[in-house]
Design an enzyme around this catalytic site. Structure first.
Site, PDB file in Angstrom:
ATOM      1  N   LYS A 147       9.626  -5.465   1.814  1.00  0.00           N
ATOM      2  CA  LYS A 147       9.698  -4.245   2.632  1.00  0.00           C
ATOM      3  C   LYS A 147       9.722  -4.517   4.136  1.00  0.00           C
ATOM      4  O   LYS A 147      10.360  -3.775   4.877  1.00  0.00           O
ATOM      5  CB  LYS A 147       8.542  -3.308   2.288  1.00  0.00           C
ATOM      6  CG  LYS A 147       8.673  -2.682   0.906  1.00  0.00           C
ATOM      7  CD  LYS A 147       7.581  -1.645   0.690  1.00  0.00           C
ATOM      8  CE  LYS A 147       7.679  -1.014  -0.676  1.00  0.00           C
ATOM      9  NZ  LYS A 147       6.697   0.060  -0.866  1.00  0.00           N
TER      10      LYS A 147
ATOM     11  N   ASN B  54      11.765   0.752   2.395  1.00  0.00           N
ATOM     12  CA  ASN B  54      11.698   0.633   0.933  1.00  0.00           C
ATOM     13  C   ASN B  54      13.017   1.042   0.285  1.00  0.00           C
ATOM     14  O   ASN B  54      13.130   1.048  -0.934  1.00  0.00           O
ATOM     15  CB  ASN B  54      10.556   1.494   0.365  1.00  0.00           C
ATOM     16  CG  ASN B  54      10.844   2.976   0.504  1.00  0.00           C
ATOM     17  OD1 ASN B  54      11.477   3.408   1.464  1.00  0.00           O
ATOM     18  ND2 ASN B  54      10.398   3.766  -0.450  1.00  0.00           N
TER      19      ASN B  54
ATOM     20  N   ASN C 283      -9.698  -0.537   9.103  1.00  0.00           N
ATOM     21  CA  ASN C 283      -9.025  -1.719   8.564  1.00  0.00           C
ATOM     22  C   ASN C 283     -10.008  -2.873   8.467  1.00  0.00           C
ATOM     23  O   ASN C 283     -10.868  -3.037   9.332  1.00  0.00           O
ATOM     24  CB  ASN C 283      -7.851  -2.104   9.474  1.00  0.00           C
ATOM     25  CG  ASN C 283      -6.716  -2.716   8.683  1.00  0.00           C
ATOM     26  OD1 ASN C 283      -6.154  -2.049   7.819  1.00  0.00           O
ATOM     27  ND2 ASN C 283      -6.396  -3.971   8.932  1.00  0.00           N
TER      28      ASN C 283
ATOM     29  N   ALA D  90      -3.766  -0.300   8.536  1.00  0.00           N
ATOM     30  CA  ALA D  90      -2.840  -1.203   9.234  1.00  0.00           C
ATOM     31  C   ALA D  90      -2.101  -2.123   8.264  1.00  0.00           C
ATOM     32  O   ALA D  90      -1.407  -3.036   8.690  1.00  0.00           O
ATOM     33  CB  ALA D  90      -3.587  -2.032  10.280  1.00  0.00           C
TER      34      ALA D  90
END
Ligand code: NAP
Length: 307
Positions: free
Chosen positions: A93, A114, A179, A156
């Site tokens: 991706k 994607n 995160n 993130a």
């Protein structure tokens, strides 16, 4: 989630681009694929093949095992093989962004694509995961994403970053990311402030930070992989959720994750990533065919895989 685990190789696809090999005689003819490594688990073929059947189209969507080294060649072979585009899954991706001819405006800041579509031989890159997530929230909770104060766990990471950017683009009243690596979170917050002009608060993913934040949050999103494997812990400690929370777990590998169990016990409304998988696929289908997708046929195909 899987049906038959059939897939083809990047070498078979290269042969098709030259008008040869086993894919040339496949019926219905293949015109779409998912590229990934691994790829055998992908639920995309049944979902998009259900859409093709509902439209009465003589084509099929296949799985192709493509390694990172094979990705440039596989993307290059799409147009000569007569394909309309492809879906991209792990580990492609992020890297594929540099290999397409044209990127959607939003894909750049989302940091991943994607979906690719082919128009006049040009390879275009799109991100449907993030708008698919927004559509899933609307469907699951009946509230537009733009009205919700959000906390994104793993904000993130790959999917987390796209979701965080979508929340910023929609103008959510407050956006917090938590995160594991706080430096990555702070860097994304700066990027979003500079490119979209939206404030994003960034926290380390730990108990004390989350305890104080959760009272002023409506929607909690799990964008970490915790929950993908049976027996995984929750990204949230016990006792932090309340009945006013909405919880969206992007994990869709089946079964109740520990986070969803915590949500139910707290009386919070919750949903798993099945609806995001469906809606990102619906948006891909619209990009490839330029007309509304038969969503209920696609939903039924995915539901059949779960049962
Ligand atoms: P990724 O790029 O590897 O990102 C993972 C994120 O989770 C990072 O922020 C990482 O933190 C964090 N993380 C990883 N392990 C952790 C742990 N043990 N504890 C706390 N944080 C942890 O993964 P991804 O591809 O974005 O996938 C993330 C999730 O999204 C998966 O569950 C996947 O199934 C789901 N997803 C769902 C859909 C759908 O359609 N429903 C679509 C795409 C993805 P660091 O930055 O500190 O490493």
């Amino acid at each position: 989630m899987s049906n038959d685990a059939k897939f083809f190789s990047a070498a078979d696809f290269a042969l098709l681009a030259r008008g040869e090999g086993p894919l040339k005689t496949l019926q219905p003819p293949p015109r779409l694929a998912i590229f990934g490594d691994p790829v055998a688990h992908s639920a995309s073929p049944p979902m998009h093949n259900a859409a093709a059947r509902a439209r009465g189209m003589d084509l099929q969507f296949i799985r192709i095992l493509v390694s990172p080294e094979e990705l440039p060649g596989a993307l290059h072979n799409l147009a000569p093989a007569g394909f309309l585009g492809a879906s991209l899954t792990m580990p492609h991706k992020q890297k594929a962004m540099k290999m397409v001819d044209h990127l959607d405006d939003r894909a750049e800041i989302m940091g991943a694509i994607n979906t690719v579509s082919i128009r006049d031989g040009i390879i275009r890159g799109h991100n449907t995961d993030a708008p698919g997530f927004a559509a899933a929230v609307r469907e699951e909770f009946g509230i537009p994403l733009r009205d919700l104060r959000v906390l994104i766990l793993g904000g993130a990471g790959g999917a987390g970053r796209a979701i965080t950017v979508q929340c910023a683009l929609e103008g959510c009243p407050s956006i917090t990311i938590a995160n594991r690596n706080p430096a990555k979170g702070e860097s994304l917050a700066t990027e979003i402030r500079e490119s979209i002009g939206k404030e994003v608060a960034s926290l380390p993913l730990d108990l004390e930070n989350l305890r104080t934040t959760l009272s002023s949050v409506d929607l909690i999103i799990n964008a970490t992989p915790l929950g993908m494997k049976t027996g995984d812990s929750s990204p949230l400690s016990e006792g932090l959720l309340s009945s006013h929370h909405l919880v969206y777990d992007t994990v869709y590998s089946g079964g109740e994750t520990t986070l969803l169990r915590q949500s139910t016990e707290a009386g919070a409304r919750c949903a798993n990533g099945f609806s995001m998988l469906l809606h990102q696929g619906v948006l891909q289908n619209v990009l490839w065919f330029g007309e509304p997708a038969p969503i209920e046929n696609m939903r039924a195909a995915l539901t059949a895989l779960r049962n």
